[in-house]
Design a protein around this motif. Structure first.
Motif, mmCIF file in Angstrom:
data_model
loop_
_atom_site.group_PDB
_atom_site.id
_atom_site.type_symbol
_atom_site.label_atom_id
_atom_site.label_comp_id
_atom_site.label_asym_id
_atom_site.label_seq_id
_atom_site.Cartn_x
_atom_site.Cartn_y
_atom_site.Cartn_z
ATOM 1 N N LEU A 222 -45.807 -17.857 8.843
ATOM 2 C CA LEU A 222 -44.635 -17.826 7.434
ATOM 3 C C LEU A 222 -43.652 -17.279 7.750
ATOM 4 C CD1 LEU A 222 -46.506 -17.296 4.319
ATOM 5 C CD2 LEU A 222 -45.825 -19.508 4.707
ATOM 6 N N SER A 223 -42.450 -17.921 8.049
ATOM 7 C CA SER A 223 -41.462 -18.073 7.852
ATOM 8 C C SER A 223 -40.514 -16.576 6.770
ATOM 9 C CB SER A 223 -40.072 -17.695 8.171
ATOM 10 O OG SER A 223 -38.662 -18.209 8.254
ATOM 11 N N LEU A 224 -40.139 -15.016 6.913
ATOM 12 C CA LEU A 224 -39.923 -14.221 6.536
ATOM 13 C C LEU A 224 -38.702 -14.943 5.700
ATOM 14 C CD1 LEU A 224 -40.766 -12.131 4.293
ATOM 15 C CD2 LEU A 224 -39.821 -10.094 6.180
ATOM 16 N N ALA A 225 -37.811 -15.230 6.744
ATOM 17 C CA ALA A 225 -36.435 -15.648 5.965
ATOM 18 C C ALA A 225 -36.379 -17.157 5.584
ATOM 19 C CB ALA A 225 -35.771 -15.836 7.158
ATOM 20 N N THR A 226 -37.484 -18.234 5.303
ATOM 21 C CA THR A 226 -38.101 -19.304 4.540
ATOM 22 C C THR A 226 -38.187 -18.602 2.866
ATOM 23 O OG1 THR A 226 -37.611 -20.438 6.340
ATOM 24 C CG2 THR A 226 -38.915 -21.345 4.314
ATOM 25 N N VAL A 227 -39.508 -17.771 3.740
ATOM 26 C CA VAL A 227 -40.107 -17.356 1.982
ATOM 27 C C VAL A 227 -38.544 -16.462 1.222
ATOM 28 C CG1 VAL A 227 -41.088 -15.376 1.349
ATOM 29 C CG2 VAL A 227 -42.201 -16.825 2.907
ATOM 30 N N LEU A 228 -37.982 -16.136 2.051
ATOM 31 C CA LEU A 228 -37.028 -14.753 0.982
ATOM 32 C C LEU A 228 -35.618 -16.171 0.183
ATOM 33 C CD1 LEU A 228 -36.554 -12.105 3.117
ATOM 34 C CD2 LEU A 228 -37.257 -12.307 0.431
ATOM 35 N N ASP A 229 -35.816 -17.171 0.933
ATOM 36 C CA ASP A 229 -34.836 -17.851 0.548
ATOM 37 C C ASP A 229 -34.924 -19.388 -0.638
ATOM 38 O OD1 ASP A 229 -32.500 -19.882 0.355
ATOM 39 O OD2 ASP A 229 -34.034 -21.252 0.986
ATOM 40 N N ARG A 230 -36.810 -18.798 -0.390
ATOM 41 C CA ARG A 230 -36.860 -19.914 -1.925
ATOM 42 C C ARG A 230 -37.565 -19.416 -3.208
ATOM 43 N NH1 ARG A 230 -39.703 -24.765 -1.655
ATOM 44 N NH2 ARG A 230 -39.563 -24.983 0.600
ATOM 45 N N ALA A 231 -37.231 -17.097 -2.904
ATOM 46 C CA ALA A 231 -37.666 -16.416 -3.727
ATOM 47 C C ALA A 231 -35.758 -16.540 -4.681
ATOM 48 C CB ALA A 231 -37.414 -15.230 -3.361
ATOM 49 N N GLU A 232 -35.034 -16.811 -3.689
ATOM 50 C CA GLU A 232 -33.247 -16.642 -4.562
ATOM 51 C C GLU A 232 -33.176 -18.278 -4.635
ATOM 52 O OE1 GLU A 232 -31.441 -16.385 -0.563
ATOM 53 O OE2 GLU A 232 -30.980 -15.067 -0.298
ATOM 54 N N ARG A 233 -33.879 -19.117 -5.251
ATOM 55 C CA ARG A 233 -33.181 -20.321 -5.285
ATOM 56 C C ARG A 233 -34.613 -20.372 -6.903
ATOM 57 N NH1 ARG A 233 -35.041 -24.790 -0.452
ATOM 58 N NH2 ARG A 233 -35.729 -25.905 -2.442
ATOM 59 N N ALA A 263 -42.470 -10.191 18.094
ATOM 60 C CA ALA A 263 -40.758 -10.954 17.864
ATOM 61 C C ALA A 263 -40.862 -11.938 17.355
ATOM 62 C CB ALA A 263 -39.294 -10.695 19.233
ATOM 63 N N ALA A 264 -41.236 -12.839 16.262
ATOM 64 C CA ALA A 264 -41.785 -13.662 15.813
ATOM 65 C C ALA A 264 -40.437 -14.622 14.653
ATOM 66 C CB ALA A 264 -43.114 -14.129 15.597
ATOM 67 N N GLN A 265 -40.128 -13.147 13.409
ATOM 68 C CA GLN A 265 -39.229 -14.039 12.916
ATOM 69 C C GLN A 265 -37.952 -14.127 13.861
ATOM 70 O OE1 GLN A 265 -40.285 -13.913 9.441
ATOM 71 N NE2 GLN A 265 -42.596 -13.935 9.868
ATOM 72 N N PRO A 266 -36.836 -14.761 12.789
ATOM 73 C CA PRO A 266 -35.567 -15.195 13.332
ATOM 74 C C PRO A 266 -34.106 -13.465 12.271
ATOM 75 C CG PRO A 266 -35.603 -15.656 10.984
ATOM 76 C CD PRO A 266 -37.091 -15.926 11.476
ATOM 77 N N ALA A 267 -33.791 -13.674 13.974
ATOM 78 C CA ALA A 267 -32.593 -12.661 13.357
ATOM 79 C C ALA A 267 -31.886 -12.280 12.162
ATOM 80 C CB ALA A 267 -31.911 -12.746 14.821
ATOM 81 N N PRO A 268 -31.910 -11.238 11.606
ATOM 82 C CA PRO A 268 -31.827 -11.016 10.369
ATOM 83 C C PRO A 268 -30.202 -11.847 9.814
ATOM 84 C CG PRO A 268 -32.345 -8.789 11.461
ATOM 85 C CD PRO A 268 -32.425 -10.436 11.955
ATOM 86 N N PRO A 269 -30.218 -11.498 8.668
ATOM 87 C CA PRO A 269 -28.605 -12.489 8.834
ATOM 88 C C PRO A 269 -27.656 -10.765 8.895
ATOM 89 C CG PRO A 269 -30.164 -13.449 6.600
ATOM 90 C CD PRO A 269 -30.889 -12.573 7.161
ATOM 91 N N GLY A 270 -26.120 -11.053 9.170
ATOM 92 C CA GLY A 270 -25.899 -9.592 9.382
ATOM 93 C C GLY A 270 -26.074 -9.371 10.288
ATOM 94 N N SER A 271 -27.118 -9.941 11.092
ATOM 95 C CA SER A 271 -27.542 -8.695 12.428
ATOM 96 C C SER A 271 -26.656 -9.162 13.792
ATOM 97 C CB SER A 271 -29.346 -8.855 12.781
ATOM 98 O OG SER A 271 -29.372 -10.010 13.513
ATOM 99 N N ASP A 272 -26.365 -7.955 14.702
ATOM 100 C CA ASP A 272 -25.972 -8.689 16.165
ATOM 101 C C ASP A 272 -26.651 -9.313 16.763
ATOM 102 O OD1 ASP A 272 -24.202 -6.853 15.198
ATOM 103 O OD2 ASP A 272 -24.721 -4.311 16.016
ATOM 104 N N GLY A 273 -28.050 -9.010 17.495
ATOM 105 C CA GLY A 273 -28.894 -9.956 17.792
ATOM 106 C C GLY A 273 -28.921 -11.605 17.868
ATOM 107 N N ASP A 274 -29.381 -12.167 18.519
ATOM 108 C CA ASP A 274 -29.798 -13.977 17.814
ATOM 109 C C ASP A 274 -30.899 -14.114 17.803
ATOM 110 O OD1 ASP A 274 -28.755 -13.737 21.005
ATOM 111 O OD2 ASP A 274 -27.695 -15.260 21.058
ATOM 112 N N GLY A 275 -31.632 -12.911 18.534
ATOM 113 C CA GLY A 275 -33.171 -13.496 19.261
ATOM 114 C C GLY A 275 -34.091 -13.490 18.318
ATOM 115 N N PRO A 276 -34.715 -13.436 18.308
ATOM 116 C CA PRO A 276 -36.221 -13.504 16.936
ATOM 117 C C PRO A 276 -36.640 -11.731 16.885
ATOM 118 C CG PRO A 276 -37.445 -14.326 19.374
ATOM 119 C CD PRO A 276 -35.497 -14.238 19.320
ATOM 120 N N VAL A 277 -36.994 -11.358 15.688
ATOM 121 C CA VAL A 277 -37.684 -9.388 15.651
ATOM 122 C C VAL A 277 -38.472 -9.865 14.820
ATOM 123 C CG1 VAL A 277 -34.427 -9.331 15.672
ATOM 124 C CG2 VAL A 277 -36.419 -10.029 13.426
ATOM 125 N N SER A 278 -39.541 -8.871 15.233
ATOM 126 C CA SER A 278 -40.385 -8.204 14.559
ATOM 127 C C SER A 278 -40.358 -8.563 12.723
ATOM 128 C CB SER A 278 -40.645 -7.149 14.680
ATOM 129 O OG SER A 278 -40.075 -5.389 14.341
#
Length: 367
Positions: A222-233, A263-278
């Protein structure tokens, strides 16, 4: 329900007995960084008695995070927690209470014919739709969670559950496609936002096993970013300013450190990196609390951990060092430990008298 004044008062009562950062922020106030879990054991009166004594000892000794689930020991887990809370000298406002729903529970004991029981108790009354029932016992549909939440409130004998987890939502991915599962989560998040507004829960989260510690290509990812997006919706749909998805639970210990190393989650918004993170890094950036399960590997790490790692960790016993590994991980709020023995409670609580590793020292373990 837990309150800011109640949990801080509990911290003031016990805080001087423990090391630094033993108590950590958790809505609505603070909680102990060691929590008591109630998963293991047979559904018997004798095990109930053991848990009742262990929970009482934990509350009296400096643990105010109590975790259970409706399916643990055929609902006995919740009922024993409720008994212990009702009988405790520690007031309800001081205790952070968490439970979970997703697996359809038996009632008191395992029936001779589990499939028939599920059909008679859940399918025939229209509580669960078989189209969304995975592996014969799991559903995260809003109507099912609504039903299970009501039953949990009754089992626990409380008006409010402080943190309500959707239990192992990745189980749905074994039979359903990811988009359908995310849709189901969004609908359930809408329900939980409404239940929060009604005062039935304080916040909600996801309690997982595979979801956040496997690569993106894995079936149960599961993508935590997608989960949080669905929570916002969901929050937008209900008309609240901010969602109340505040926590995730996942296994983490010396032998299962994927939440930190993978490192399997997308880089969080506002982060300096562009690769996946834990997932620990992503959760921290998103302001989520992380609660670890299996901190002792369901007992396997109580007696043996790698000597090189043990040498870096503080504690008088192997179990204490293993607990301190889990609660030293960056971003972890509480390490849960299953405790059905009062003797083990004393040993496990004492782990909190030692300071956790700093971030640099924790990183060094993996170099």
């Amino acid at each position: 329900m837990a309150t800011e004044s109640g949990t801080w008062g509990y911290r003031d009562r016990f805080g001087d007995s423990f090391g630094r950062t033993y108590f950590r922020r958790f809505p609505p106030g603070v909680c102990s960084s060691i929590g008591i879990g109630t998963y293991l054991g047979e559904p018997t009166d004798a095990v109930d008695d053991d848990y009742r004594a262990a929970i009482t000892a934990a509350l009296d000794g400096g643990i105010n995070m109590v975790d259970t689930a409706i399916n643990y020991r055929c609902q006995r887990g919740e009922r024993v927690v409720g008994d212990a809370l009702a009988d405790s000298d520690i007031d309800r406002e001081s205790v952070v209470l968490a439970t979970k729903g997703g697996f359809l529970p038996f009632d008191g004991e395992r029936p001779a014919e589990p499939g028939r029981y599920i059909h008679e108790q859940y399918v025939e009354p229209g509580i669960v739709d078989t189209d969304h029932l995975v592996r014969g016992s799991h559903s995260i549909e809003a109507g099912v969670i609504d039903h299970l939440l009501d039953r949990s409130l009754s089992n626990l004998g409380v008006e409010t559950i402080d943190c309500y987890y959707v239990h192992n939502p990745e189980t749905q991915l074994l039979d359903r496609d990811p988009e359908a599962v995310y849709d189901s989560l969004e609908a359930t998040f809408e329900l939980l936002e409404r239940r929060r507004a009604a005062g039935d829960i304080g916040c909600y989260g996801l309690a997982t096993w595979e979801a956040f510690r496997v690569p993106e290509s894995a079936e149960q990812y599961l993508s935590l970013a997608t989960v949080l997006d669905r929570a916002e919706r969901a929050a937008d749909a209900v008309g609240v300013d901010d969602h109340c998805l505040k926590a995730i639970q996942l296994p983490f210990n010396i032998e299962m450190a994927d939440a930190f190393t993978l490192a399997a989650q997308p880089a969080p918004p506002g982060s300096d990196g562009d690769g996946p993170v834990s997932v620990l890094e992503y959760a921290h950036a998103a302001g989520l609390h992380v609660v670890t399960s299996a901190s002792l590997g369901q007992g396997a790490l109580a007696d043996s951990i790698p000597p090189a790692i043990a040498a870096e960790l503080a504690g008088d016993t192997t179990a204490q060092r293993a607990i301190n590994f889990a609660r030293s991980a960056p971003g972890v709020t509480t390490a849960l430990v299953g405790m059905s023995s009062s003797a083990h409670v004393a040993e496990n609580i004492a782990a909190g008298t030692f300071d956790p590793l700093g971030a640099s020292a924790f990183d060094a373990i993996f170099e």
